[in-house]
Design a protein around this motif. Structure first.
Motif, short mmCIF file in Angstrom:
data_model
loop_
_atom_site.label_atom_id
_atom_site.label_comp_id
_atom_site.label_asym_id
_atom_site.label_seq_id
_atom_site.Cartn_x
_atom_site.Cartn_y
_atom_site.Cartn_z
N LEU A 7 0.79 -1.48 0.11
CA LEU A 7 -0.08 -0.07 0.50
C LEU A 7 1.15 1.60 -0.40
N GLU A 8 0.70 1.89 -1.18
CA GLU A 8 1.60 3.40 -0.91
C GLU A 8 1.39 3.95 0.07
N LEU A 9 0.44 4.68 0.68
CA LEU A 9 0.02 5.02 2.21
C LEU A 9 1.40 5.01 3.05
N GLU A 10 0.56 2.89 3.58
CA GLU A 10 1.52 2.39 4.32
C GLU A 10 3.14 2.98 4.02
N LEU A 11 3.33 3.04 2.79
CA LEU A 11 4.67 3.32 2.26
C LEU A 11 5.34 4.20 2.86
N ALA A 12 4.55 4.66 2.24
CA ALA A 12 5.01 6.45 2.49
C ALA A 12 5.02 7.13 4.12
N ASN A 13 4.00 5.94 4.99
CA ASN A 13 4.29 6.44 5.79
C ASN A 13 5.38 5.83 6.65
N ARG A 14 6.11 4.21 6.57
CA ARG A 14 7.12 4.15 6.77
C ARG A 14 8.65 4.53 6.56
N PHE A 15 8.69 5.51 5.53
CA PHE A 15 9.76 6.05 5.11
C PHE A 15 9.26 6.83 4.76
N GLU A 16 8.93 8.05 5.32
CA GLU A 16 8.92 9.30 6.08
C GLU A 16 8.78 10.16 4.41
N VAL A 17 8.31 9.41 3.44
CA VAL A 17 8.51 10.00 2.22
C VAL A 17 6.59 10.80 1.52
N SER A 18 6.44 11.40 0.67
CA SER A 18 5.11 11.41 -0.04
C SER A 18 4.72 10.17 -1.05
N GLN A 19 4.04 9.47 -1.47
CA GLN A 19 3.19 8.97 -2.23
C GLN A 19 3.62 9.40 -3.01
N GLY A 20 4.11 10.07 -3.85
CA GLY A 20 4.77 9.83 -5.41
C GLY A 20 6.32 9.36 -5.62
N THR A 21 7.06 9.63 -3.94
CA THR A 21 8.67 9.05 -3.91
C THR A 21 8.10 7.48 -4.05
N VAL A 22 7.52 7.46 -3.54
CA VAL A 22 6.47 5.77 -3.45
C VAL A 22 6.33 5.38 -4.73
N ARG A 23 5.90 6.10 -5.58
CA ARG A 23 5.68 5.27 -6.46
C ARG A 23 6.81 5.47 -7.51
N GLU A 24 7.69 6.21 -7.21
CA GLU A 24 8.70 5.99 -8.03
C GLU A 24 9.20 4.96 -8.09
N ALA A 25 9.73 4.44 -6.79
CA ALA A 25 10.44 3.50 -6.25
C ALA A 25 9.56 2.08 -6.85
N LEU A 26 7.84 2.25 -7.09
CA LEU A 26 7.45 1.15 -6.71
C LEU A 26 7.28 0.41 -8.89
N LEU A 27 7.84 1.86 -9.74
CA LEU A 27 7.78 1.34 -11.18
C LEU A 27 9.14 1.40 -11.55
N LEU A 28 10.61 1.30 -10.37
CA LEU A 28 11.25 0.59 -10.85
C LEU A 28 11.62 -1.13 -10.67
N LEU A 29 10.49 -0.89 -9.14
CA LEU A 29 10.44 -2.36 -8.90
C LEU A 29 10.20 -3.25 -9.78
N GLN A 30 8.50 -2.48 -11.19
CA GLN A 30 8.18 -3.29 -11.84
C GLN A 30 8.26 -3.23 -13.05
N GLU A 31 9.76 -2.45 -13.16
CA GLU A 31 10.33 -2.92 -14.73
C GLU A 31 11.46 -4.36 -14.72
N GLU A 32 11.18 -4.64 -13.11
CA GLU A 32 11.91 -5.93 -12.91
C GLU A 32 11.19 -6.46 -12.89
N GLY A 33 10.43 -6.40 -12.97
CA GLY A 33 9.06 -7.84 -12.80
C GLY A 33 8.37 -8.29 -11.04
N LEU A 34 9.21 -7.09 -10.17
CA LEU A 34 9.15 -8.05 -8.72
C LEU A 34 7.45 -7.47 -8.17
N VAL A 35 7.17 -6.51 -8.91
CA VAL A 35 5.43 -6.24 -8.53
C VAL A 35 4.96 -5.67 -9.60
N HIS A 36 3.88 -6.49 -9.67
CA HIS A 36 2.57 -6.08 -10.31
C HIS A 36 1.42 -4.73 -10.03
#
Length: 231
Positions: free
Chosen positions: A46-75
């Motif tokens: 969940l983007e909101l949970e990750l944003a709270n965990r890492f103390e960043v915006s949801q947009g910053t979390v989304r950028e990280a998830l897109l990198l993981l998506q490029e590797e096929g590690l998340v859908h």
């Protein structure tokens, strides 16, 4: 984990802005947790949970998830969120076959281009693998292992294929870690690369391809017929 621990194994993004550095840190942290199984296959992120965990915006979390998506590690699916990719034997088998073909052909091209100068470059990665093994850090060992194979293939100068190999590498390592053989020794895992380096030292393309073939087909215990296909 610092970005410099990921040579040649991550998407080629320039990490310049504060936001980019933060998203890259989240990416590396989540990649580690996915590869080690701390984030289980098919679990929801969940983007909101990750944003709270890492103390960043949801947009910053989304950028990280897109990198993981490029590797096929998340859908990622619109309106349905993000899930950690499954880790199935059939996926691992196909990726190992693909990786085998890419690397065994690539090493011949790499040797034709650079000769036995490749051996010293690969020894640097081997030393890093051995240090990680001595420290008992299986994930860091996998990072340097992937860097070994990525740099060796990069010397074949086939850049459009490099991302395909990168994805195959991370998924093979993830499957190996999540489905461990009994009594696997991390130092032995590192030293399995010695046969490849010996072949590179000799500048023998056929020997190097054969060493890579043995190395890749014995990463996990799929039996001796991993390359056989039922047509």
């Amino acid at each position: 984990m610092a970005a410099e621990n990921f040579p040649n194994t991550t998407p080629q993004k320039l990490v310049r802005t504060t936001s980019a550095r933060r998203s890259f840190h989240i990416y590396t942290s989540l990649q580690r947790e996915i590869v080690l199984g701390m984030l289980a296959p098919r679990s929801t992120l969940l983007e909101l949970e990750l944003a709270n965990r890492f103390e960043v915006s949801q947009g910053t979390v989304r950028e990280a998830l897109l990198l993981l998506q490029e590797e096929g590690l998340v859908h990622r699916q619109p309106h349905r969120g993000t899930t950690v990719a499954d880790c199935r034997a059939e996926d691992a088998e196909e990726l190992i076959r693909l990786r085998h073909d890419i690397e065994c052909r690539g090493v011949k091209r790499a040797i034709a281009r650079q000769g036995n100068a490749l051996a010293d470059r690969m020894r640097t990665h081997l030393s890093a693998m051995q240090e990680a093994a001595d420290a008992g850090d299986e994930y860091l060992l996998s990072v340097h292992d992937r860097a070994f194979h990525s740099e060796l293939f990069a010397c074949a100068d086939l850049p459009p294929v490099q991302p395909v190999l990168a994805r195959a590498l991370v998924h093979a390592h993830r499957y190996k870690i999540l489905h461990p053989a009994q009594n696997r020794d991390l130092k032995d895992t590192a030293n399995r690369h010695l046969a490849i380096i010996d072949a590179l030292d000799a500048g023998d393309a056929d020997q190097a391809a054969a060493a890579l073939s043995r190395h890749i087909t014995t990463i996990v215990d799929f039996g001796p017929n991993i390359l056989a296909e039922d047509l």
